[in-house]
Design an enzyme around this catalytic site. Structure first.
Site, PDB file in Angstrom:
ATOM      1  N   GLY A   1       3.712   9.949 -57.802  1.00  0.00           N
ATOM      2  CA  GLY A   1       4.478   9.596 -58.993  1.00  0.00           C
ATOM      3  C   GLY A   1       5.470   8.473 -58.745  1.00  0.00           C
ATOM      4  O   GLY A   1       5.356   7.726 -57.772  1.00  0.00           O
TER       5      GLY A   1
ATOM      6  N   GLY B   1       2.299  -1.495 -58.206  1.00  0.00           N
ATOM      7  CA  GLY B   1       1.360  -1.278 -57.097  1.00  0.00           C
ATOM      8  C   GLY B   1       0.383  -0.155 -57.424  1.00  0.00           C
ATOM      9  O   GLY B   1      -0.834  -0.296 -57.264  1.00  0.00           O
ATOM     10  N   HIS B   2       0.912   0.976 -57.917  1.00  0.00           N
ATOM     11  CA  HIS B   2       0.031   2.100 -58.284  1.00  0.00           C
ATOM     12  C   HIS B   2      -0.902   1.692 -59.438  1.00  0.00           C
ATOM     13  O   HIS B   2      -2.088   2.035 -59.441  1.00  0.00           O
ATOM     14  CB  HIS B   2       0.844   3.297 -58.789  1.00  0.00           C
TER      15      HIS B   2
END
Ligand code: PAF
Length: 286
Positions: free
Chosen positions: A32, A37-38
């Protein structure tokens, strides 16, 4: 519209429905506090599958006592909105009890790329990562799973793990996304003070310079020691390692290996203020 599930049984019903309609599934495991980037990993996952599931689980077993488990940034609502906007269909957000029910007593033990580097400084870390990632892969049984190259040793450990345990998921690494000044994006960057944030990009700059020096023929061990001194001089409180390694086995490279064109990775980790930062790069393409 993104769906959220918290139990393995409802997750499995979703997987079954996808499979019955012949869909390929990708998984992006996360803890989370999602940043670009995620979300770039999510975009990469979409290119390999019809449905993307993202797991959100701050895994307690990969934190040692005294590390930042309690203050790790959490924003499930914000994360869900970002994932929804990116076309993710499933947010798999189990509770700690669902993931580790009473009596849980099985772990994955590791060798090979898990030895050294992070393990020398966080001995508990890869055991916790490997166990939770094995569970996530068996829960979702995705065709592909995408992990960031920022955690480069983790990516090698997970690639080895899926090969060794015959888990039928293709592991894909996604490039590190950086701030304009070169700092690798990380959920932990949120901990940095204004002053620390100005120093933080020196990690990337120093790893790049170390890679260039080793490619130019400087002795890798001397180069690593020099880089550590430079980082400490720039304001890092502690440097756990700067390491010039083989890109897959993570074994130390000699000047002769580098000259012979062996695949290479320069990795570094250190503490700035109270925040531990890690980064790595391929000096031949940095
Ligand atoms: O890289 C991370 O965010 C975590 O280590 C992972 C792979 C989600 C396992 O908890």
């Amino acid at each position: 519209m993104i769906e959220t599930t918290r139990t393995v049984s409802t997750l499995r019903s979703w997987v079954k429905t996808c499979r019955q309609s012949g869909k390929r599934i990708a998984l992006v495991p996360t803890m989370g506090a999602l940043h670009e980037g995620h979300l770039t990993l999510v975009d990469l996952a979409r290119r390999h599958a019809d449905e993307v599931a993202v797991s959100l689980f701050v895994n307690p077993t990969q934190f040692a006592p005294g590390e930042d488990l309690d203050r790790y940034p959490r924003d499930e609502q914000g994360d869900r909105a970002k994932l929804d906007a990116r076309g993710v269909s499933m947010l798999w957000a189990p509770t700690p009890d669902e993931m580790y029910p009473d009596g849980f007593s099985t772990t994955v033990s590791l060798d090979g790329p898990a030895l050294g580097l992070e393990t020398d400084h966080r001995p508990h870390f890869f055991g916790g990562v490997a166990t939770v990632v094995t569970k996530l892969l068996l829960q979702v049984l995705p065709d592909v799973a995408v992990f960031g190259e920022k955690d480069y040793q983790q990516l090698q450990v997970i690639s080895r793990l899926t090969r060794d345990l015959d888990i039928p998921t293709q592991i894909i690494g996604g490039s590190t996304i950086r701030e304009p000044d070169g700092l690798a994006m990380s959920s932990r960057n949120a901990y940095l003070s204004k002053e620390e944030r100005q120093v933080a990009p020196v990690l990337n700059i120093t790893l790049k310079a170390a890679g260039r020096a080793a490619l130019a023929g400087d002795d890798p061990r001397t180069t690593e020691t020099k880089a550590i001194s430079q980082l400490l001089a720039a304001g890092f409180a502690r440097i756990d390692y700067v390491a010039i390694r083989h890109a897959e086995s993570l074994a130390p490279l000699t000047s002769a290996d580098i000259k012979a064109g062996q695949p290479m990775r320069v990795l570094g980790a250190g503490v700035l203020g109270k925040t531990r930062l890690i980064d790595n790069l391929d000096p031949r393409s940095a």
